[in-house]
Structure formats: C-alpha cells, structure tokens
Enzyme design. Structure first.
Site, PDB file in Angstrom:
ATOM      1  N   ASN A   1       5.052   5.622 -11.539  1.00  0.00           N
ATOM      2  CA  ASN A   1       4.215   4.464 -11.223  1.00  0.00           C
ATOM      3  C   ASN A   1       2.757   4.879 -11.379  1.00  0.00           C
ATOM      4  O   ASN A   1       2.216   5.590 -10.539  1.00  0.00           O
ATOM      5  CB  ASN A   1       4.522   4.014  -9.791  1.00  0.00           C
ATOM      6  CG  ASN A   1       3.660   2.842  -9.350  1.00  0.00           C
ATOM      7  OD1 ASN A   1       2.830   2.366 -10.119  1.00  0.00           O
ATOM      8  ND2 ASN A   1       3.864   2.390  -8.133  1.00  0.00           N
TER       9      ASN A   1
ATOM     10  N   ILE B   1       6.805  -5.297 -16.129  1.00  0.00           N
ATOM     11  CA  ILE B   1       5.437  -5.066 -15.716  1.00  0.00           C
ATOM     12  C   ILE B   1       5.362  -4.861 -14.209  1.00  0.00           C
ATOM     13  O   ILE B   1       6.234  -5.331 -13.483  1.00  0.00           O
ATOM     14  CB  ILE B   1       4.519  -6.281 -16.079  1.00  0.00           C
ATOM     15  CG1 ILE B   1       5.068  -7.560 -15.450  1.00  0.00           C
ATOM     16  CG2 ILE B   1       4.378  -6.426 -17.561  1.00  0.00           C
ATOM     17  CD1 ILE B   1       4.217  -8.812 -15.620  1.00  0.00           C
ATOM     18  N   ASN B   2       4.339  -4.174 -13.788  1.00  0.00           N
ATOM     19  CA  ASN B   2       4.034  -4.146 -12.376  1.00  0.00           C
ATOM     20  C   ASN B   2       3.369  -5.483 -12.021  1.00  0.00           C
ATOM     21  O   ASN B   2       3.188  -6.335 -12.882  1.00  0.00           O
ATOM     22  CB  ASN B   2       3.100  -2.974 -12.050  1.00  0.00           C
ATOM     23  CG  ASN B   2       3.391  -2.406 -10.658  1.00  0.00           C
ATOM     24  OD1 ASN B   2       3.557  -3.176  -9.711  1.00  0.00           O
ATOM     25  ND2 ASN B   2       3.447  -1.096 -10.533  1.00  0.00           N
ATOM     26  N   THR B   3       3.021  -5.650 -10.780  1.00  0.00           N
ATOM     27  CA  THR B   3       2.441  -6.924 -10.342  1.00  0.00           C
ATOM     28  C   THR B   3       1.052  -7.166 -10.930  1.00  0.00           C
ATOM     29  O   THR B   3       0.357  -6.222 -11.317  1.00  0.00           O
ATOM     30  CB  THR B   3       2.338  -6.936  -8.812  1.00  0.00           C
ATOM     31  OG1 THR B   3       1.621  -5.784  -8.406  1.00  0.00           O
ATOM     32  CG2 THR B   3       3.714  -6.912  -8.171  1.00  0.00           C
TER      33      THR B   3
ATOM     34  N   GLY C   1       9.847  -8.668 -13.843  1.00  0.00           N
ATOM     35  CA  GLY C   1       8.826  -9.696 -13.612  1.00  0.00           C
ATOM     36  C   GLY C   1       9.499 -11.039 -13.524  1.00  0.00           C
ATOM     37  O   GLY C   1       9.729 -11.699 -14.534  1.00  0.00           O
TER      38      GLY C   1
ATOM     39  N   CYS D   1      -1.366   2.719  -9.741  1.00  0.00           N
ATOM     40  CA  CYS D   1      -1.904   2.901  -8.394  1.00  0.00           C
ATOM     41  C   CYS D   1      -3.270   3.558  -8.478  1.00  0.00           C
ATOM     42  O   CYS D   1      -3.618   4.193  -9.468  1.00  0.00           O
ATOM     43  CB  CYS D   1      -0.933   3.679  -7.514  1.00  0.00           C
ATOM     44  SG  CYS D   1      -0.046   4.976  -8.343  1.00  0.00           S
TER      45      CYS D   1
ATOM     46  N   GLY E   1      13.403  -7.600  -8.808  1.00  0.00           N
ATOM     47  CA  GLY E   1      12.543  -7.299  -7.675  1.00  0.00           C
ATOM     48  C   GLY E   1      12.517  -8.423  -6.652  1.00  0.00           C
ATOM     49  O   GLY E   1      13.424  -8.570  -5.835  1.00  0.00           O
TER      50      GLY E   1
ATOM     51  N   GLY F   1       0.812  -1.217   0.000  1.00  0.00           N
ATOM     52  CA  GLY F   1       0.000   0.000   0.000  1.00  0.00           C
ATOM     53  C   GLY F   1       0.842   1.262   0.000  1.00  0.00           C
ATOM     54  O   GLY F   1       0.466   2.272   0.582  1.00  0.00           O
TER      55      GLY F   1
ATOM     56  N   LYS G   1       5.404   3.306 -15.570  1.00  0.00           N
ATOM     57  CA  LYS G   1       5.311   1.898 -15.172  1.00  0.00           C
ATOM     58  C   LYS G   1       3.876   1.415 -15.279  1.00  0.00           C
ATOM     59  O   LYS G   1       2.974   1.956 -14.655  1.00  0.00           O
ATOM     60  CB  LYS G   1       5.819   1.730 -13.745  1.00  0.00           C
ATOM     61  CG  LYS G   1       5.801   0.286 -13.300  1.00  0.00           C
ATOM     62  CD  LYS G   1       6.807   0.032 -12.232  1.00  0.00           C
ATOM     63  CE  LYS G   1       6.747  -1.407 -11.760  1.00  0.00           C
ATOM     64  NZ  LYS G   1       7.685  -1.627 -10.665  1.00  0.00           N
TER      65      LYS G   1
END
Ligand SMILES: Cc1cc2nc3c(=O)[nH]c(=O)nc-3n(C[C@H](O)[C@H](O)[C@H](O)COP(=O)(O)OP(=O)(O)OC[C@H]3O[C@@H](n4cnc5c(N)ncnc54)[C@H](O)[C@@H]3O)c2cc1C
Ligand SMILES: Cc1cc2nc3c(=O)[nH]c(=O)nc-3n(C[C@H](O)[C@H](O)[C@H](O)COP(=O)(O)OP(=O)(O)OC[C@H]3O[C@@H](n4cnc5c(N)ncnc54)[C@H](O)[C@@H]3O)c2cc1C
Ligand SMILES: Cc1cc2nc3c(=O)[nH]c(=O)nc-3n(C[C@H](O)[C@H](O)[C@H](O)COP(=O)(O)O)c2cc1C
Ligand SMILES: Cc1cc2nc3c(=O)[nH]c(=O)nc-3n(C[C@H](O)[C@H](O)[C@H](O)COP(=O)(O)O)c2cc1C
Ligand code: FES
Ligand code: FES
Lengths: 309, 283, 309, 283
Positions: free
Chosen positions: C128, C194-196, C247, C131, C269, C73, C168
């Site tokens: 980013n 990629i982000n998650t 990733g 979000c 990561g 978060g 991102k």
C-alpha cells in the site's frame, strides 16, 4: 434581520449565488419554459470553441450509481454563430451571462478572448481548461501548472474587458491547489471547481466500453465529496481566490456544504437533468437554510467550515 | 418556445396491469393530458427518494385523454428491463410518480385523408394506437404492422386492434403471426393497401430498414427515434443523432427536442458509434 | 465445456479471482461466521505498519451518495503482533493470505519486507503506497513516480521470498499509467487499482468537516467508473502487468466489468459493510456470468473490452 | 467466535406503529430471535434495491421473543431521522427487510438478585425494556429513569411501565415528568433505592454523565455506547471508541463487537474528535 443573498466572484456582484453549470443548461432556451432565467445568479453557457464542432459519436452517456458519465466532446456552433444567436437571446431574457470558452491550443484561448472583447453584457468568463491540448499529446491544459497558466494567461493578455476570469479545473490531478495557484498568478480572479472526473463504464452485454468515446466525465452526487475536498483545499491555500463550486449539487443542503467549504457561487449541473427546476429548488432551499442558520449574507458563510483550523 | 407546455407534475398511478411482457400503466395527470400529441413522450423519475438512479426514464405516451371521469389521464406501456423500469412497473395504485411532459415532437397529421401504415416494434407500438385514433377520427384508413422477437413482446390491446383497418403481426421466432422481421413484409403490404404515408416507432435497426423501403418506394415516412437520453429537455446533448437540417447540412441533433418524431429522410442511419463523414464540425 | 475459475497474479495462481479488500475484512475472524475464508481466492489483510497505531480520532466515517468516506488512519497492532496473532489463525482456516503493508518512510517498506521474509504461507504482498510519506511533507508515495518507485524497490530488494508484489495505487494522480509503469520497473508484478479517492463531507448542522480527520477516502459504487477507467488505462499501457481490481464492486456484473477492463483479480471492499456475504455473492454471480458468456477461463475475459482497439 | 449466531435474514414486518415521535416495529425473524440478548443490535439495509444509501443502519433490539404464535419476533423502536430511518418507518406490513443480527455484546445479567437502575435517553430506552423483563424474571428489583428533550421523545410503552418497580420521566423542557436532565436526578434515586448496578443506553453525553456519577458512588455501570458504524460486524474500524483493555491499556476499540454494551469504567469519555493521550499507538 436583513439578509443579503447576493454574492461576489472576483470583483463582480451577482444577485444570488446559484448558477447553471456549463454544458448542463443548453442555450438557456430549453429551460425558459420552466423558470425565468433572470432568477438565477447567472447562466453559464456551454463551453464554446473557435470553430463549429460535431462533438463525439453516440452513445454519449451512461448512468452510474448516483452519477453519470458523459462524452459530449464539446459539441457547438463555434464562437461566431454563438455570439450571433445565443447571446442576444439571453440578453433579451435579462439573464446574467457567464460565457464558458474552451480551446484546443493556447492560441485558441487568446483568439476567443479577442472575440469576446467587444461584446457588452458579459458578466464573467469561465475558462474551461479541462479540455485536451492538441499541441501536447491531447493532455488537458489543467493537468499541469504550466499549460494551465498559459491558457489563462492567453485570455488575460488578449482581453481588455474588466470582468472576472474564472478558470475551470479538472479534479484529475495530483495537487489541485498547485493548479489553482498557477491560474491565479496568470490572472484568474476565480476558479470553478470541479469539472467531471474521468471515468469509464463497460457494457457487460456487448463487453465493450459503453460510450463511443470510451471514457467520459463523471458527474452527479457521486462526486460531491471530491468537489467539497477540492474546494476546501483551494480555499485553504488561497482564501482570496473566488470559487464557483459545483459537483453533485441537488439541494440547498448540498449548496451550503460547498459554500461552507469555500465556494462563493454554486453551479447546478447534472441535477437539472433529473429535475428541470433543480437550480430554482437549490436557490430557494439555500436561502432558507442560510437564514435559518443565522447568516446575514452569503459572504458570511463562505469558507465557514475552516474556522478554528 | 422549446418544451412548450412541458411541466413537472406528480402523476398518480390509477392502474398498473401486466400485459404480456409489458405493463400497461395509467396515470392521472390533470390538465397536462390536453397538451399531449401522439409521438410525445414523458420523463419519469425512478427509484424513489434516495435513489441511486439520478436520471429520468423516457416513455412514449401510449394514449392521453383530457376528459375522463377522473380528469386527464395518460397511458404508458413499460417493459420491465433494468432498475428504473422494474421499479416503475412494481408500483402500487395511488403512488405518485414525478413526471415531466409532454416532451418532444409529435407525428405530423395530414390535413387530408390518407392511407396510413403504422409500423411498431416491441413497445414501439405504444404510441401508434393514440396516433391511429387521431388518424381514424380524421377519416383516414389505418393499417398496422407490429413486430417483435416473440409473441409475448407484441403489445396490441384488443380495443387497439379493433380501431385499425388491418393488423399484421410478425415475430422473429414465428410464435405469433408471420414468421420474420417486419421489414420483410412491408413492400407487399404497402403495395396492397396503396399506402401514402408511413409512421413508425421501434428499435433503430427496424426504423433504418423501414426508411430504406420508404425511400425506395418514395413514400413519406415519419419515425420516432430513440437514443440514450440524460435530460429529455434538450440541455445535455447526449441524445443526438446525425440528421440533415433544413439546408441539408448534417448536424448532431437532439432527439429529445428535434425528435423523437422526425422525417426519416433527414436521418443518417446506422451511424451509431461514429460521426458520419461530412457532419458539420466533424471531429 | 470445462471452466477454469482460477486466476493468476504475477506468477502465482489463485483458486478463484475474488479477494477481500485491504481494510475491509478485519482480521478475517469477523467474517468467518458468514462463510469459510478458504472459499475466496485470497484474504487481503488490512495494511500493517511497523509499529502499533491508534489510527485517527472519530468520527471516522460518513455515508455519501452510493459511497462512503473513511478515515481510519491505518489503525493496527504493528507487524510483530500481527504476524504472531493474525497469520497463524488465517492459516488455521486454510485461507490464502495476501499481506498488505504500509510504511511512513522508504526505510519502513524495507524493514517490513525483512519481517515478512521468514514467514511461510504468504501468497502475495500488497504494497500500500497510498499512504503519507512523513519524509516528504506527508505526500503519499503513490503520487509521484519516484517515491512510488522507491517504496516498491525497498520491498523488492529486502525480500528473498519469491512471491508477487502488488503495488496499490491511489487514483488521485494526474497520470496513473505513469505510476504503474514506475512500480513495475521497481519490481512489482502487479498493481492493485484503486485505493480510495480523497474526499470530504461537511456536516451542515455543525458546519464543520464531518470526519475528525477532515478528509477521508471515498469508496463504494460511486467510484466504480473511476476504477474501471484506471484499470483500462493501465492494462492498455502495460498488458503484461497483473491487476487486482477494486472500487465499488458489489455484484458479479461489477466484477466482470473490471475484469473486462483488465483486472485478473477482484477485491470486494465496501460492499462487505452492506452485506457480510458480498464477496461470496460476487464470486458466485461472476462464475455464472463468465460461463453464460462462454468464457473458458477467467484469463480469457481479462481485458476483453480492449479487443479491436 | 466473533459475530457468533449472526445471520443475514429477510425479516418481514408484521407491525409498524407510530408512538410519539418513534415507530414501534415488529419483525418476524424465525429462529434468530432465540439468540438475541438484551443489548444486542441488528443492522438493516435501507432504501430498497437501487438505494444510494449503501450502509446498514444499526438498531438496538427493543425486545425479542422466540416463541410467539407467529414464531420468533423481534421489536425495534425507530426514530425517523434521516433518509434511512424515514424509509424504514414508512414501510408497510408484509415488506421484507434485509437484516443482519444479532450483533454486539449484551448486558451482563448478575447471577444473584440485584437492585438495578435502568437509565435511558431518547430511543435509548428501547433495549431497557427487554432487559427489565429478564432482570425481573430473575427476581431483581428494577427502577427506570427515562429522559429526553421533550415529552414526545420519551419512549415508554404502557406494558413496559408496568413491568418496572418505579418509573421516573425527565424532560429538558419540562413537558413531561421532572424538568431537567436525567443525570441531575440520579444521585437521589440511587440513594433512595439502594441501587447496586446501573444499566444505561442513550446519547454519549448522557452516558458520560452517568458514568461520572456511577464512579463517584462506586456503582458498577454498564452502558450501550453509540458511534457511527459502517459495517456493524467488526471489519471496518469506523466505530471505535477509546477503551481500556484487560491490562488497562487504552486502545481504539470497536463499539460494534467489543460493544455496544461495555463496562463504563473502561471508556475514556468525551474523547470524540481526539485520540486520548496515552492511547496505544497514539498518532
Ligand atoms: C424517446 C424514448 C421513448 C421510450 N419509450 C419507452 C416506452 O414506451 N416503453 C418502455 O418500456 N421504454 C421506453 N423507452 C426506454 C426507457 O426510457 C428506458 O430506457 C428503459 O425503460 C430502460 O430503463 P431501465 O432503468 O429499466 O434500464 P437500465 O438499463 O438500468 O437503464 C440505464 C440507463 O440507460 C438508459 N437506457 C437503457 N436502454 C435505453 C434505450 N433503449 N434507449 C434509451 N435509453 C436507454 C436509461 O434511460 C438509463 O439512463 C424509451 C426511451 C426513449 C429515449
Ligand atoms: C448500536 C446502535 C444502536 C442504535 N439503535 C437505534 C435505535 O434503537 N433506534 C433508532 O432510531 N436509531 C438507532 N441507532 C441510530 C441508527 O443506526 C441510525 O443512525 C439513525 O436511524 C439515523 O439514520 P438515517 O439514515 O435516518 O440518518 P442519516 O443521518 O441519513 O444517516 C447517515 C449516516 O450516518 C450514520 N449516523 C447518523 N446518526 C448516527 C448516530 N447517532 N449514531 C450512529 N450513526 C449515525 C448512519 O448510520 C448513516 O450511515 C443506533 C445506532 C447504533 C450505532
Ligand atoms: C452533459 C454534460 C456536459 C458538460 N459540458 C461541459 C462543458 O461544456 N464545459 C464545462 O466546463 N463543463 C461541462 N460539464 C461539467 C459541468 O459543468 C460540471 O462541472 C460537472 O458536471 C460537475 O457538476 P454536476 O455534478 O452538478 O454536474 C458538463 C457536464 C455534463 C454532465
Ligand atoms: C474502511 C476502509 C478501510 C480501508 N483500509 C485500507 C487499508 O488499510 N489499506 C488499503 O490498501 N486500502 C484500504 N482501504 C481501501 C480498500 O481496500 C479499497 O481499495 C477501496 O475501498 C475501494 O474498494 P471498494 O469500493 O470496494 O471499497 C480501505 C477502505 C475502507 C472503506
Ligand atoms: S436528452 Fe438531453 S439533450 Fe436530449
Ligand atoms: S462498524 Fe465496522 S468495525 Fe464496527
């Protein structure tokens, strides 16, 4: 205490909640050496199209961490041959039959529905809309609310049989609950969640994509968290919609996880490749777990993770 | 019935020895051994309990013996290649692997005596020794040709060499036997020994080359093909190769249940990466 | 033969193509015991927001097959404190700095850009946009072409610094190449892919979602095939756009796979959680592999899997 | 410097013995042992080469000895629970595990003699024996209370029992020692022994209960907290618990580097699943 292991998808009851996953159980014949097909809640057949189809060139698979990619390309004999050869055999085994259909156009879906209309002994239809729509630049039907609606509606309006229609959705969308809502309004009383995720592996020896078809569908335990999330989201939005859950289920624990998220039935796919008896293992373990946790029925556990939220 | 006799068993390792670049592994498999025919394969789970490798690995049965002093045994020849095979070949005696078998088709054994040529490439020689025994027991003459890139990759156990009438070794780098590819020497060997049937197992390129020679010389040829397999039991459709069916129609057919042993004239060779023109339902 | 291990993102050159991934390297200090930060192409800081943020409640993580879910978060001290505390320290280590920023509104992105404008020694900004947008029902910015555009454009128009902007993106969209195109037109010279993936785990003991935040982001080797596919698709559509790939990269082989798909830089990561030295391992292995394959530079390998297609 | 002294090493198993429901495991760790303090933990990779379990597992150091006849050793007490710990406890001697350590904070050792009470729950007793040794060596009196759900879950090795001045066992089911929870008996033990400082390690619920007692009785209390950890080195922010900082501001702080050992009055207890009101940057 008596325990009720039966489950319901749409308004149809099945002896237990464990099914094969489309495309992961051949024609059923291949597994019959390992267990009696009638032991499962249902056999979901591989997605069948109007015409015979060679599928994609090989290589068609690549193993990935806790998963695999496949690019079969819906190989199959076409609906006529399938109905003549495979269905009678499945019936002879007392298997409960869920037929998976796939079209290249909205019209196809309607035609497939008509083909199935006369056939007795089909318990449900899984409508695979995670396949390319040749009329729309090859984009898959389930990627947009309107094409998803159109494909399901074509089946609904061309079918007199009163059996559950279960639309199978792709997780590769921005908002899966929107798609679920759309197919529900088109007449699906259930959704199958999830189809494979689009993925790719590059062979670092040849330095080219490993699959002849370049991209493939990612399945197996790797994708289970995505399946759980999709099921949870759809059940939250549409608790009245039945969910046939799938994605990396290999144990009773995994099946329970998807049921708690909101699935009423579970398909076992990739796990069968690692263990021909996977579906039976999942079934037995799930039954033990549900009883151990004190549930009186499968229904009591469906969506249980949503309580107090 | 498809996969008739196939079962999932816990097979205990009773021996695991390095031979050249390979491991010769012996498993106790009980009753199952009695149902294994030369050419069949088994599928083994790899990586242990929490493995990230979720698919079985297929291995051609080297030999199966139903009645030894420890019961039914089954032998494999495994090349430590990637994660799965390296894990398998690193296991100690006593370890129980999860095995499904016997799977797939087997080599057709002629009812009459024949002059047979067995051709193997790399670990492809593994199933040929079991086959040689059966043929010899039926009174056939068996000549064998084994090829590999270099000497260490020739799998030819001594007792195996003894059991055949002649053994020719070829290596791409000349480090053992004849210098060159198997196929270069075949026409001569076939002529010299009046070969009536060819059995082969090895890389697809080699099988294709042998098939061409067999077709030219009009000699029946059975080969064990190999394509990436996810399930090994016919349910996934990943392992297909384009083959003519009984009516001559080219279809993408599963090498795990229609094969691995197939009549070579059925196969549309060199089609990896494409669907041959004219295939049924061609995409 | 000489080998050039440097790489370029936008018009900025980096000593080598291995970076940390945002949120996976703390403030840098925690890793300094294990290797010198200047050895990497760059340190991508955790996404920083305008104000201090507690992040989500615990539990915040769940291990999954070959992956993990996290729901941090975006915990952080806010931009002012971050610039005062973290940046000077990173500079003292000679680390190459890529700052990741995250906003709750389009305005936030503009304000963050202004905060960064005076700061020397920043090599690039990772924006980013995966979000939640509080102004749009919490939908994430990168889910739609227009909100993605707006966020990136806000940074672009409020920044005088001439450094690469790398947007991102989230893989949880129907068409990632469309989003990439949109942020490119808004002024991003690169994308981070990629982000998650959004996922969920249900604890079958408590029968509730395992994470306090219910859903979380899936990372690790499990998602690598999705990352490779996303990178391949975006590079195919927009070969001129730089890609920082990530990733599930845990080895030189993995890094090479993403580079062949089209990435010019690689962020490591989740692998760092399993091995504090992961980034250095990836770097060394990648260099060996590139040389072994005969590439004269990183650039020569970027997108190499696309040849003849 | 954060994670000072921490290194990644290959730690060879020299002993692995079942004790009740636990495994007592001894590792050869070389120089590393010299840097380990009571309360530190190590993080171990689990599942082997192709493991689907990608995260390390944290284990409190039971004891570390820098100078044994085989060099530096480190001891752990591991409960076979899920995939990771079951794999670890099944390993044979000679196996080398991938270990990162020492990590985290350690118990503060008073410079003067104190009357210390050490309270452990389940495997939480593990680090207390190493701590007891250090305290005893400084001349402190050490009383120990260990609790668990049942007798088999009490970890209390004989030599450990000998090294403390008194040892009280409690079990929830009464199968050993006193019948009840640890916290029920603490006030009496504290009074009786004039306890000046409490050290504890165990489940969060137990630590919260002890903290309440310690606060009421105004006794300093250091406890080793436990929250799911992905990295163990401070880079992931998964392991946070709400704690007051030096200025009394509640922040979500990392239990892996600010802890595991913390002063109990800093912790906002019973906050699992929520952000306590007033937390800095409250969401
Ligand atoms: C019918 C058949 C018989 C075989 N017999 C033998 C044998 O006797 N001895 C032996 O050493 N190996 C044999 N193989 C190959 C074996 O199944 C494994 O593919 C090989 O051991 C590599 O697996 P890995 O996990 O070590 O490598 P990896 O490269 O890590 O394997 C990754 C994945 O690719 C697949 N794969 C990789 N290479 C091949 C290949 N050449 N053919 C098919 N799939 C592949 C694997 O099955 C696995 O799913 C046979 C394969 C088949 C299909
Ligand atoms: C600081 C610290 C010290 C610890 N000391 C010990 C010890 O001395 N002896 C011992 O047996 N165990 C100890 N643990 C717990 C240990 O790290 C593992 O969580 C436990 O062994 C279960 O792992 P698993 O793979 O067997 O179970 P799984 O349930 O399969 O673990 C799955 C995941 O959940 C996490 N997890 C599960 N339970 C816990 C828990 N209670 N706390 C934190 N994370 C959890 C695991 O780390 C893993 O990522 C400690 C944990 C921490 C954080
Ligand atoms: C080899 C293979 C073939 C598949 N074929 C189909 C198919 O024909 N129709 C379909 O709807 N889904 C198909 N799927 C998707 C599965 O039915 C299932 O939705 C997906 O694999 C996720 O479940 P799993 O992880 O248990 O495999 C296929 C999956 C695999 C692996
Ligand atoms: C614990 C954790 C925290 C993360 N925090 C951020 C973040 O703050 N900002 C961001 O852009 N991505 C964040 N990510 C996503 C990673 O940067 C990365 O895109 C993703 O994890 C995929 O790469 P990996 O598989 O190598 O971890 C986080 C990931 C993890 C696991
Ligand atoms: S390997 Fe699955 S069908 Fe042949
Ligand atoms: S476990 Fe990663 S920050 Fe503590």
């Amino acid at each position: 205490m008596s325990f009720d292991f039966s489950t319901q998808l749409g308004d149809k009851r099945f002896s237990n909640p464990i099914f094969t996953a489309s495309g992961c159980a051949g024609s059923g014949k291949e597994l019959a050496q390992f267990f009696a097909l009638e032991e499962l809640g249902g056999i979901v057949t591989k997605s069948i199209m109007m015409k015979p189809r060679s599928g994609r060139a090989t290589p068609r698979m690549a193993e990935t961490p806790s998963g695999m990619l496949n690019s079969i390309g819906l190989q199959g004999p076409g609906i006529d041959r399938f109905l003549a050869d495979d269905i009678p055999w499945l019936k002879s085994q007392n298997a409960t039959i869920v037929i998976s259909i796939a079209g290249e156009s909205v019209e196809d879906y309607g035609l497939l529905a008509k083909k199935l209309d006369g056939i007795p002994g089909i318990s449900a239809i899984e409508i695979n809309i995670s396949c390319p729509n040749v009329e729309n630049r090859g984009q898959v039907f389930s990627c947009h609310v309107d094409t998803a609606y159109a494909a399901v509606n074509a089946v609904k309006t061309n079918l007199n049989l009163r059996i559950p229609l279960i639309a199978k959705l792709s997780p590769d969308v921005t908002n899966i609950a929107d798609i679920a809502e759309s197919v529900h309004s088109a007449g699906a009383s259930g959704v199958a969640l999830i189809n494979t995720l689009l993925g790719m592996v590059i062979d670092t020896n040849t330095m080219k994509p490993k699959l002849a078809g370049k991209t493939g569908g990612l399945s197996g335990p790797a994708i289970r968290p995505v399946a759980v999330r999709a099921i949870y989201q759809v059940h939250q939005r549409l608790p009245q919609l039945s969910i046939l859950g799938m994605g990396g289920v290999a144990s009773g624990r995994d099946a329970l996880e998807l049921i708690l998220a909101g699935a009423s039935g579970i398909s076992v796919g990739t796990a069968t490749f690692g263990n021909p008896l996977a579906a039976i293992k999942v079934k037995n373990e799930l039954q033990d777990l549900l009883i151990e946790k004190g549930f009186a029925s499968v229904a009591a556990a469906v969506g249980f993770a949503h309580r107090d939220s | 019935m498809i996969n008739k006799h196939a079962r999932k068993i816990a097979a205990e390792i009773v021996s695991n020895k390095r031979v050249g670049t390979y491991h010769h592994m012996v498993f106790e498999v009980g009753d199952l051994a009695a149902f294994v025919r030369p050419g069949n394969f088994v599928a083994v789970s790899v990586g242990g309990e929490a493995s990230s490798m979720i698919l079985r690995r297929a291995f051609a049965v080297h030999r199966a013996s139903a009645k030894t002093h420890i019961g039914g045994i089954l032998e494999l020849v495994v090349a430590p290649h990637g994660g799965g095979s390296k894990w398998l070949t690193s296991l100690p005696n006593g370890f129980k692997v999860d095995m499904v078998g016997p799977l797939g088709t087997s080599f057709g054994i002629p009812t009459e005596n024949v002059r047979a040529l067995l051709v193997g490439g790399g670990y492809g020689s593994a199933p040929l020794f079991g086959l040689a025994e059966v043929l010899k027991n039926r009174g056939s003459r068996v000549d064998m040709v084994l090829g590999a890139s270099s000497a260490a990759k020739i799998y030819a156990p001594i007792e195996g060499k003894r059991s055949v009438n002649s053994m020719t070794i070829t290596t791409d780098d000349g480090s053992a036997g004849l210098h060159g590819r198997v196929s270069e020497f075949l026409p001569e060997i076939i002529e010299k020994n009046n070969i009536e049937v060819i059995y082969s197992c090895g890389p697809m390129g080699m099988l294709a080359a042998i098939s061409e020679i067999a077709a030219l010389m009009q000699i029946p040829h059975q080969c064990a093909v190999e394509e990436s397999m996810a399930c090994g039991i016919g349910v996934c459709m990943t392992c297909v190769i384009p083959m003519k069916d009984a009516d001559g129609v080219i279809k993408m057919q599963r090498s795990c249940i229609e094969g691995p042993v197939v009549s070579s004239e059925r196969v549309i060779w060199n089609s990896n990466g494409k669907i041959p023109a004219g295939t049924w339902g061609e995409l």
